[in-house]
Scaffold this active site. Structure first.
Site, PDB file in Angstrom:
ATOM      1  N   SER A   1      20.600  78.979 -38.027  1.00  0.00           N
ATOM      2  CA  SER A   1      20.529  79.339 -39.446  1.00  0.00           C
ATOM      3  C   SER A   1      19.177  78.988 -40.059  1.00  0.00           C
ATOM      4  O   SER A   1      18.494  78.063 -39.617  1.00  0.00           O
ATOM      5  CB  SER A   1      21.628  78.625 -40.224  1.00  0.00           C
ATOM      6  OG  SER A   1      22.889  78.923 -39.702  1.00  0.00           O
TER       7      SER A   1
HETATM    8  N1  SAH Z   1      25.500  76.538 -37.253  1.00  0.00           N
HETATM    9  C1  SAH Z   1      24.691  77.248 -36.301  1.00  0.00           C
HETATM   10  C2  SAH Z   1      24.627  78.743 -36.611  1.00  0.00           C
HETATM   11  C3  SAH Z   1      24.897  79.536 -35.386  1.00  0.00           C
HETATM   12  S1  SAH Z   1      25.256  81.237 -35.632  1.00  0.00           S
HETATM   13  C4  SAH Z   1      23.305  76.626 -36.190  1.00  0.00           C
HETATM   14  O1  SAH Z   1      22.972  75.746 -36.996  1.00  0.00           O
HETATM   15  O2  SAH Z   1      22.568  76.981 -35.282  1.00  0.00           O
HETATM   16  C5  SAH Z   1      27.037  81.186 -35.667  1.00  0.00           C
HETATM   17  C6  SAH Z   1      27.738  80.748 -34.422  1.00  0.00           C
HETATM   18  O3  SAH Z   1      29.139  80.964 -34.642  1.00  0.00           O
HETATM   19  C7  SAH Z   1      27.396  81.518 -33.152  1.00  0.00           C
HETATM   20  O4  SAH Z   1      26.954  80.602 -32.179  1.00  0.00           O
HETATM   21  C8  SAH Z   1      28.716  82.178 -32.742  1.00  0.00           C
HETATM   22  O5  SAH Z   1      28.912  82.236 -31.350  1.00  0.00           O
HETATM   23  C9  SAH Z   1      29.736  81.262 -33.399  1.00  0.00           C
HETATM   24  N2  SAH Z   1      31.049  81.859 -33.621  1.00  0.00           N
HETATM   25  C10 SAH Z   1      31.354  83.130 -33.994  1.00  0.00           C
HETATM   26  N3  SAH Z   1      32.695  83.285 -34.095  1.00  0.00           N
HETATM   27  C11 SAH Z   1      33.251  82.078 -33.773  1.00  0.00           C
HETATM   28  C12 SAH Z   1      34.588  81.597 -33.691  1.00  0.00           C
HETATM   29  N4  SAH Z   1      35.637  82.371 -33.944  1.00  0.00           N
HETATM   30  N5  SAH Z   1      34.788  80.306 -33.334  1.00  0.00           N
HETATM   31  C13 SAH Z   1      33.731  79.482 -33.065  1.00  0.00           C
HETATM   32  N6  SAH Z   1      32.448  79.880 -33.121  1.00  0.00           N
HETATM   33  C14 SAH Z   1      32.200  81.157 -33.481  1.00  0.00           C
END
Ligand code: SAH
Length: 220
Positions: free
Chosen positions: A71
């Site tokens: 993010s």
């Molecule tokens: N908080 C993260 C943002 C990553 S992007 C950071 O600081 O880097 C969002 C993430 O959510 C992705 O890695 C994706 O694989 C995950 N994601 C999507 N759907 C999900 C679900 N149902 N359960 C758990 N993770 C999920």
């Protein structure tokens, strides 16, 4: 005499770069100094591939593989500020570990962080970074966060970093009374809005914080 100018130069430059990021976030309206200082101290370059390390202190989302992104610091700051607004929560659940960056920021500010990710490679990589940073108050799990993490709830705050079309019901259920849920809601083509819910027994007060662009929350 040993010449340390070179070594110190590197350290100072990177701290200066991090301070610039902090200043930028402040200019954009982030006011919580504890959040700003935590971001300025966090080695964000450890959460991205080496090839992108030089861009780690820009205020932008960056690819982390598997079609996912770390993010943007501004959004991390906004979400963190929102959950800390009326006091520091003790127990926080994050859905969407990704790189682990948002979880690491939270872990420096609250007592315990639980974080779930559905992609195994990302889950494993984040785990290694938490270990490297000696973070002992963050518990990562490989699972579908649409279901929250029932056995560890209720949570004082829940931070969701992937966007569903509607808020999954278990996340409301696992929020403690007085707790806060911050979540982007909307599709991949239309507008997404970051919503903040505050629980008052069985009522959920809703506030819209910002327009955002997150990867989708994938179920199953
Ligand atoms: N908080 C993260 C943002 C990553 S992007 C950071 O600081 O880097 C969002 C993430 O959510 C992705 O890695 C994706 O694989 C995950 N994601 C999507 N759907 C999900 C679900 N149902 N359960 C758990 N993770 C999920």
């Amino acid at each position: 005499m040993i010449d340390t100018t070179h070594i110190m130069g590197i350290g100072m430059t990177s701290q200066r770069t991090r301070d610039r990021l902090k200043q930028r976030l402040q200019d954009q309206g982030i006011t919580n100094m504890t959040v700003l200082d935590t971001i300025a101290r966090m080695p964000r370059h450890l959460f991205v591939d080496e090839a992108l390390a030089s861009r780690a202190y820009e205020d932008s989302a960056l690819p982390i593989g598997h079609g996912q992104t770390i993010s943007q610091p501004y959004i991390v700051a906004r979400m963190t500020e929102a959950v800390l607004r009326d006091g520091v929560p003790e127990k926080v659940l994050e859905v969407g570990t990704g790189s682990g960056y948002q979880a690491a920021i939270l872990a420096r500010l609250v007592k315990t962080v639980y974080t779930v990710e559905r992609i195994e490679a990302l889950h494993e990589r984040a785990r290694k970074v938490f270990r490297k940073l000696e973070m002992r108050n963050v518990y990562p799990k490989l699972s579908d966060g649409t279901w929250g993490w029932e056995s560890k709830g209720p949570f004082d705050a829940i931070v969701v970093t992937a966007a569903p079309e509607e808020v999954p019901e278990p996340l409301f259920e696992q929020l403690a009374d007085g707790g806060r849920l911050v979540i982007p809601v909307g599709g991949q083509y239309g507008a997404q809005y970051l919503r903040l819910y505050t629980r008052h027994s069985d009522e959920f007060e809703e506030e819209v914080i910002d327009q955002v662009k997150f990867v989708p929350l994938v179920s199953g």
